[in-house]
Design an enzyme around this catalytic site. Structure first.
Site, PDB file in Angstrom:
ATOM      1  N   ASN A 292       0.742  -1.039   0.154  1.00  0.00           N
ATOM      2  CA  ASN A 292      -0.260   0.048  -0.194  1.00  0.00           C
ATOM      3  C   ASN A 292       0.972   1.554   0.195  1.00  0.00           C
ATOM      4  O   ASN A 292       1.690   1.029   0.866  1.00  0.00           O
ATOM      5  CB  ASN A 292      -0.874   0.071   1.715  1.00  0.00           C
ATOM      6  CG  ASN A 292      -2.058   0.808   1.696  1.00  0.00           C
ATOM      7  OD1 ASN A 292      -1.638   2.409   0.848  1.00  0.00           O
ATOM      8  ND2 ASN A 292      -3.239   1.102   1.297  1.00  0.00           N
TER       9      ASN A 292
ATOM     10  N   GLN B 125       5.377   4.266   6.761  1.00  0.00           N
ATOM     11  CA  GLN B 125       6.414   3.687   7.527  1.00  0.00           C
ATOM     12  C   GLN B 125       8.364   3.537   7.245  1.00  0.00           C
ATOM     13  O   GLN B 125       8.618   3.929   8.421  1.00  0.00           O
ATOM     14  CB  GLN B 125       6.163   2.203   6.787  1.00  0.00           C
ATOM     15  CG  GLN B 125       5.202   1.465   7.514  1.00  0.00           C
ATOM     16  CD  GLN B 125       5.618   0.833   8.850  1.00  0.00           C
ATOM     17  OE1 GLN B 125       5.194   1.579   9.691  1.00  0.00           O
ATOM     18  NE2 GLN B 125       5.756  -0.390   8.543  1.00  0.00           N
TER      19      GLN B 125
ATOM     20  N   GLU C 227      11.506  -1.310   9.505  1.00  0.00           N
ATOM     21  CA  GLU C 227      12.829  -0.783  10.609  1.00  0.00           C
ATOM     22  C   GLU C 227      13.522  -0.428   9.139  1.00  0.00           C
ATOM     23  O   GLU C 227      14.097   0.680   9.913  1.00  0.00           O
ATOM     24  CB  GLU C 227      13.920  -2.150  10.840  1.00  0.00           C
ATOM     25  CG  GLU C 227      11.962  -3.278  11.120  1.00  0.00           C
ATOM     26  CD  GLU C 227      12.207  -3.561  12.386  1.00  0.00           C
ATOM     27  OE1 GLU C 227      13.507  -3.010  13.212  1.00  0.00           O
ATOM     28  OE2 GLU C 227      11.361  -3.894  13.088  1.00  0.00           O
TER      29      GLU C 227
END
Ligand code: FAD
Ligand code: SF4
Ligand code: FES
Ligand code: FES
Lengths: 370, 329, 723
Positions: C616, C623, C690
């Site tokens: 997405n 993120q 991350e």
């Protein structure tokens, strides 16, 4: 009759509030039995059917059990079960069914303060309150409600339109029925005034506080040291306002007080009687949007992904929706500065700035168009 | 938090009388008091709410012009309202800037200017009741001198305490020679702002000359302040952080010569640090780099850094030079 | 394998709004302790005010007189947990290694104090205010000992073990001494990163309720199954008897990967008082009791030929741990795989001091490790007079140097190229202090980002309802990554329906098991399971007679009206052993530094990442932006400070532990390289949680060097370091 009574002083009201209607938070009140205090809000987690009736209608008495039996039988979980005994467990009356128990406390509302809070004067009333403390259905009048209506009211919110919906399944669904033996005929205000005089001797003691939250009068029994934030989250069941630091350092607890963005963690609830408090739960309505429509700022946050985990989000949106009425400049850097009291550890700042700028631009367009 | 009696008052005299009792605190915005009560640092058994009074008596929250050109700030006016006030922005830019660079939009909406100048130090040892702190518990020692002291003061320190006064507004008010109106149990008095706060010496628990029951009712900004003034604040974050060093300056320059100067420093002093030394070094000099540097040297001549905050000496000098450069540009 | 798109346009990849967005923006999303339970009691943690020693006695008499107090648990009176070995002191040694028993003092199983701020008791009361009032009058009598607090003077030890994330304690490829001997240019420096704390906005909190011997924990966690297993083991009950519920978690970043002490303490207390107990830590209590990033001291030596080819890389990392357990910041992983050097050597050491146990914190290892390695590479570029991108390309690893495995996919060259172009790297003048904008010194910096792509076993149930809607159920977590949303998208595509016909449910241990949401595994692992479950469901319906073009709804109607359900377990395939799987990226930073006041501002960062399939675009961009902002905090602001004398966490709040605020962040321009990875897992996802933080601190430090000529090797880059 069980030794249950209400506690906590109640200030006189200029006028009795109207009864809560569907969607309103249920006014809280405290119940004390042998020194153990609890309150309506502590029953959260299961729905409550609150029945206010004249004292002579005492559902805990044998001859009146049938009336309650009918009511209980109308609950989904208890549909085929009959009330068989009345226990004497403290502080509740435990009503045993074939497979489960339902707590049935009966409270004496001697001074009429509960009835007053619920805007009930001279007719019996039934309130169906959901597991979050929101009134979902009401019935008032001398004729008892139809059981089917109560079933419908209870089931309507059992299936909730949320991702977790199917985890709140019907099997776990047990309602607490609370009978309030209210003296509906005496003037509540008189009794209230006497109680204040009696209660005002204990320093730091809890007393009744009325907060206007999201347009409704919320009656809570609070000690002075209870912050506005804890009053909302722990006493009024309005958990949309978040606690990130409890020291004014993160903005997660931002609400509007008389339209200004305010940190609810750094102020005592008692200081805000008489002011208009708006929380994230009431933001859309405060902007005059109706039904399911979101506040433009809420929509913009979704569109621009102005959040990730969502925990800072209510505070960000409350802050943003007030900030746009402050005299800041038009640049992104103005928004960043103005919003720096709202920390987002997920780092959604770019989306937050974009969302606010869009709302500001739309508002400006709207003004020019007029 | 300990249990306390909450007493809203709507009468100044009553407030003052009630406030004179031991273990009693006024609450205005609450942004210092509630914070410290939750930490257990402040432990009043009675809290007197001045807000009811503020709602009743508009003069306590108003910004008003005095006939002689001074501007009066009601002590219970919110930081944001004072900061955005047109007169404050136009005539006392350093006050508006000091307010807008402080705290956050929400805190400024709640906090009052009277409460602001009475806020307590952010020294982490003071704010943690498990630590030694002479200011909180006289005679218990100073955790900061023995421990970490990057944020602590370099001016006005003592063997007992090296905590900075955290207010930005107070630095601007010190520079301006503002006056504080106080209503006490024995009537009203006016205190020059630079004499409101005291350095710690042997009694770091004493921070101001106020007496029990004193209510600050207003702060007057003098007339005749040089139009060019600024407040410059240097901090770790770009926003929402206390000053590592700051400077409030106002300069009157004509024909290239400095006619009048107001200088105060923040983030480096145990009280809002007015610097007459810097002002003397400026007045009568040409408004140039050399004069600004001389002023900075003079202002920091007495600086006494500790283990972690030696950088503040240089930082404060540069902050002052930059502020002076900006107002004379 | 790719997602079947024969039926309709793909939803995967689209920037779909979050399906849980409405709940989050209206305050209706419910987080752990917010669940409305009946008759909840409130608990407050008592923590130590010494860093080492024993609790002699906790004086509770005054506290017990506070109205509403229900119980006060202390090391003396707390129940002994059957699962915690009797007599286990929590000290180092093989007996202490079981995860459930390592931190026994923190769950009141003995009287030891290992750090300042350690849990040593719990107060339970009818209201939060009563519990706090009692806390206020608690007095503790200690037998204090002298703590070990200074990592630089305390003894260095080889760690007892290194978490699999970090690899072996010592790794050697070729002969580093020989490689350094052959080098024409060398750089040799020590880089340090400080203690840090995660500080998710939602503090750790739990609501514990017993029904007989069955426990329900409403918990703020990234790992419901991991919490369940630990708590069940401690209480000596079957895992099925512990139900952990987390429908929304207000951030975790590694600190909520497993159980700490508060879950256990709340459960103990709930049992004691016979009521549900709510325990919400204070922000201060997030410093120590819930982990943090340890300090690292990293020594990097690089040797290279004049043409830039590396002849040797040596990277040693020492990090602190607590005296409760060895936890090593796995800072050396990237050094073994990022550059093609014939000679590589890495080694971990550990120093045990009296602080709270460290743990995983966003990109554990790679965030700190890339700071050292990528700073050193920049120093080497300057030593060689070579453009930093050229230097990296000269050492581009075509296979994984650590094990010679091919990459499952690697588009790092593209990342450098696209990032440089979008950023305008070509405008850079290599010499420091040569670019200005008015008063501001301007600096451009670059660093490489990398993070392993891991996939773990996961299960999922897919169910078709009679109305044709699908419900997908997996016991995973929503911590902000957009799990509700991307899983709905994956399932919708597999089923060939629009995403709004799919409901994804998560967050309960009664659901099929999936891994914790740590290490960027959720999208890859649970995503693969969701994909396979949805596919299996579709196949089942087809095999039951779904006609081409027929809707699910009509099929169910004509075939009996019953829901149809499948449950599958997905496991990583053999490719895991055959390929090296990593995400890569490049981070370009522009800084502005005020030369007098040493203020550093970051007006823009441009990133280019290759993370396999982007599920997405909207949530993936968020993120990466979030990771970059973490990198800004790491580079400029964040440092947990402890008192040098008594080990007290000094800046244990959000005013003095400085995380970036809105004004610290400029534009963050995120680009993804289109990357098809056929090996990594069923859906080609490598994970974006991350990698966003990796390389950022080095990129900023390199830019600060470029702007000022000052090389800061000790984070954070505070004013005093460049004044
Ligand atoms: C997270 C955070 C960040 C902050 N950052 C900054 C910053 O960067 N710069 C800065 O300058 N400040 C900063 N502040 C401090 C803030 O500005 C002060 O807390 C605030 O101004 C205090 O005003 P108040 O009205 O809330 O005071 P209160 O908390 O109500 O009162 C403070 C004290 O003053 C006394 N008091 C209040 N009013 C009167 C009166 N009229 N007469 C007599 N006594 C009185 C009270 O008894 C109390 O002891 C910050 C605060 C927070 C919480
Ligand atoms: S500097 Fe002052 S406030 Fe800080 S610990 Fe020392 S005495 Fe207390
Ligand atoms: S909870 Fe109020 S500002 Fe953080
Ligand atoms: S969305 Fe997670 S903290 Fe802002």
């Amino acid at each position: 009759m069980h030794d249950l009574r209400t506690a906590g002083a109640t200030p006189p009201f200029p006028a009795a509030p109207p009864p809560p209607t569907a969607g309103d938070p249920a006014p809280d009140f405290e119940l004390v039995a042998n020194g153990t205090a609890t309150r309506l809000s502590s029953l959260r987690g299961s729905p409550v059917v609150l029945v206010l009736h004249n004292p002579e209608w005492d559902p805990a008495r044998r001859e009146q059990i049938d009336a309650f039996n009918r009511l209980l039988a109308s609950l989904p979980a208890a549909a085929e079960q009959r009330l068989i005994t009345v226990g004497a467990a403290h502080p509740w009356l435990e009503l045993e069914f074939d497979t489960s128990r339902v707590a049935l406390p009966v409270i004496r509302d001697d001074d009429g303060s509960i009835a007053q809070a619920y805007g009930v004067h001279d007719t019996p009333a039934v309130f169906v309150i959901d597991e979050r403390g929101i009134v979902r259905w009401t019935h008032m009048g001398r004729t008892p409600p139809r059981e089917g209506d109560i079933i419908a009211a209870l089931t309507s919110f059992a299936a909730r339109d949320e991702p977790r919906s199917s985890s709140w399944n019907r099997r776990e669904f047990i309602a607490t029925v609370l009978g309030v033996a209210a003296s509906l005929t005496i003037s509540p205000r008189l009794a209230v005034a006497e109680r204040i005089a009696a209660a005002s001797t204990a320093p730091g003691a809890a007393r009744a506080v009325t907060l206007n939250v999201n347009g409704r009068q919320l009656r809570l029994t609070l000690e002075p040291r209870v912050s506005l934030l804890d009053a909302l989250r722990e006493y009024a069941g309005l958990t949309g306002t978040k606690k990130g630091c409890d020291h004014g350092q993160c903005g997660a607890c931002t609400v509007h007080v008389d339209g200004r963005r305010t940190l609810s963690c750094l102020t005592f609830a008692m200081m805000h009687e008489g002011q208009q408090i708006t929380t994230i739960e009431g933001l859309a309505a405060s902007a005059g949007t109706s039904g399911n429509t979101l506040h433009p700022m809420q929509q913009a946050f979704i569109k621009h992904d102005g959040f990730q985990c969502g925990y800072c989000t209510p505070g960000q949106i409350m802050s943003a929706s007030a900030m746009i009425h402050e005299p800041w400049g038009a640049a992104d850097s103005d928004v960043r500065e103005a919003m720096s009291g709202n920390i987002c550890r997920c780092g959604a700042y770019p989306g937050i700035v974009a969302a606010i700028q869009e709302v500001r631009a739309n508002a400006a367009d709207g003004e020019h168009g007029q | 938090m300990i249990s306390f009696d909450y007493v809203p008052v709507d009468d100044l005299r009553a407030a003052s009388a009630a406030g004179a009792h031991a273990h009693t605190r006024f609450i205005a915005g609450g942004t210092t008091l509630v914070d410290l009560m939750r930490l257990g640092v402040e432990r009043p058994t009675t809290v007197i709410d001045l807000n009811v009074l503020a709602r009743k008596d508009a003069s306590l929250t108003a910004v008003s012009d005095l006939p002689d050109g001074r501007l009066r700030l009601g002590a219970l006016a919110h930081m944001s309202d004072v900061a955005w006030d047109r007169r404050v922005r136009d005539r006392y830019a350093l006050v508006s800037e000091a307010l807008l660079l402080a705290a956050s939009g929400q805190v400024r909406n709640m906090a009052t200017i009277g409460g602001n100048v009475l806020q307590r130090t952010r020294c982490p040892y003071f704010r943690d009741v498990t630590q030694a702190c002479n200011k909180r518990v006289p005679g218990s020692g100073c955790g900061a001198i023995a421990g970490r002291n990057r944020e602590q003061a370099i001016l006005g320190t003592s063997e007992q305490c090296i905590a900075t006064h955290p207010s930005d507004l107070a630095v601007a008010l010190a520079a301006l020679d503002a006056h504080v109106h106080v209503r006490g149990t024995s009537g009203e008095r006016v205190i020059p702002f630079t004499r409101l706060h005291v350095v710690p010496d042997a009694h770091p628990d004493r921070e101001t000359v106020l007496r029990p029951g004193d209510v600050i009712t207003a702060i007057d900004l003098p007339s005749g302040i040089p139009a060019r003034s600024t407040y410059l604040k240097v901090r770790d974050r770009a926003s929402f952080a206390f000053a590592l060093a700051s400077a409030a300056v106002a300069l009157d320059v004509s024909g290239g010569t400095i006619r009048a100067a107001r200088v105060a420093l923040g983030g480096v002093g145990t009280k809002p640090w007015r610097s007459p030394e810097a002002e003397r070094a400026l007045v009568g000099k040409a408004a140039n780099d050399a004069a600004f540097h001389a002023a900075a040297e003079a202002a920091l001549a007495e600086a006494r850094p500790h283990r972690d905050n030696a950088f503040k000496v240089e930082l404060a000098k540069r902050t002052l030079v930059r502020a002076l450069t900006e107002v004379s540009a | 394998m790719s997602i079947d798109t024969t039926r309709r346009a793909e939803s995967v990849g689209e920037p779909l709004d979050r399906v849980d967005g409405r709940l989050k923006v209206t305050g209706a999303a419910t987080y752990a302790a917010e669940y409305p339970l009946h008759d909840v009691a409130h608990a407050v943690l008592i923590t130590s005010s010494i860093a080492k020693g024993r609790v002699r006695r906790i004086e509770t008499a005054a506290a017990e007189r506070v109205p509403g107090i229900l119980a006060i648990l202390t090391p003396q009176n707390a129940p002994r947990l059957p699962g915690v070995q009797a007599g286990n002191t929590g000290a180092r040694g093989p007996a202490a290694r079981g995860a459930a028993s390592m931190r026994v003092p923190t769950i009141l199983q003995n009287d030891e104090v290992h750090y300042n701020g350690q849990p040593i008791g719990l107060i339970v009361a009818d209201t939060l205010d009563h519990a706090l009032a009692a806390h206020d009058v608690i007095r503790v009598d200690y037998a204090a000992e002298h703590p070990v607090l200074d990592m630089d003077t305390a003894p260095r030890n080889p760690p007892e073990s290194v978490h699999p994330l970090g690899g072996a304690r010592t790794f050697r490829l070729g002969d580093v001494d020989a490689g350094l001997g052959a080098a024409e240019v060398k750089v040799d420096h020590t880089y340090t990163t400080p203690l840090e704390n995660h500080n998710p906005m939602e503090v750790h909190n739990t609501l514990a309720a017993w029904e007989g011997d069955r426990l329900t924990l409403y918990e703020s966690t990234q790992g419901i199954f991991s919490v369940r297993n630990t708590v069940a083991r401690q209480f000596g009950i079957a895992p099925e008897n512990v139900r952990v519920i987390a429908h929304f978690t207000g951030g975790g970043f590694g600190s909520k990967g497993g159980a700490w002490s508060h879950e256990t303490l709340a459960a103990m207390a709930a049992k004691r008082v016979g009521r549900p107990v709510k325990l919400m830590l204070t922000r201060r209590q997030m410093f120590g009791p819930t982990g943090g990033r340890p300090r690292t001291v990293q020594h990097v030596t690089l040797g290279a030929k004049r043409d830039g080819t590396l002849t040797a890389i040596r990277h040693y990392s020492t990090s602190n741990t607590s005296t409760l357990e060895d936890w090593i910041e796995p800072a050396l992983s990237q050094t073994r795989m990022l550059y093609a050097s014939p000679n590589i050597e890495t080694q971990y050491d550990v120093v045990r001091i009296n602080v709270g146990s460290p743990t995983f914190m966003r990109a554990p290892g790679e965030s700190t490790g890339t700071f050292a390695l990528e700073s050193a590479m920049d120093e080497l570029a300057y030593a060689l007079g070579m453009d930093p991108i050229q230097l990296r390309l000269a050492n581009y690893a075509e296979v994984d140097p650590e094990n010679n495995h091919p990459w499952s996919s690697k588009s790092l060259r593209e990342c450098y190229r696209v990032g440089a172009e979008k950023f305008g790297w070509g405008r850079r003048n290599m010499a420091p202090r040569t670019m200005r904008d008015g008063r501001w010194l301007v600096g451009y910096g670059l660093a490489t980002a990398t993070y392993p792509a891991r996939t773990a076993p996961a299960s999922t149930t897919a169910r078709l309802l009679p109305d044709g809607r699908a419900v997908i159920v997996a016991g995973t977590q929503e911590i902000g990554c957009g799990t509700y949303t991307v899983m709905s998208q994956i399932a919708a595509d597999a089923l060939g329906v629009p995403p709004d016909r799919v409901t994804f449910e998560l967050g309960e241990t009664t659901m099929p098991e999936t891994p914790a949401s740590t290490g960027s595994v959720t999208a890859a692992s649970t995503g693969s399971a969701v994909y396979q479950a949805a596919n299996a469901l579709k196949q089942k319906v087809v095999s039951m007679g779904l006609r081409p073009g027929e809707s699910y709804e009509s099929f169910i109607k004509r075939s009996g009206g019953q829901p149809i359900e499948v449950t599958i377990s997905a496991r990583p395939g053999p490719e895991q052993q055959q390929y090296s799987m990593h995400s890569f990226g490049a981070v370009f930073t522009e800084v502005r530094v005020d030369p007098d006041l040493a203020l550093v501002r970051i007006p823009r960062i441009v990133t280019a990442h290759a993370v396999g399939k982007v599920l997405n675009l909207k949530t993936a961009t968020s993120q990466i932006q979030g990771g970059v902002i973490w990198g800004i905090g790491m580079a400029l602001l964040e440092e947990t400070q402890i008192d040098p004398n008594n080990g007290r966490y000094l800046n244990a709040d959000l005013a003095e532990y400085k995380v970036p605020v809105n004004a610290d962040v400029g534009t963050i321009d995120v680009h993804f390289i289109d990357e098809h990875d056929p090996h990594v897992n069923a859906i080609g996802v490598k994970g974006a949680g991350e990698i966003g933080i990796t390389g950022v601190a080095a990129s900023i430090a390199n830019a600060v060097y470029h702007a000022t000529g000052k090389r800061v090797r000790d984070l954070p880059i505070r004013i005093e370091k460049i004044l």
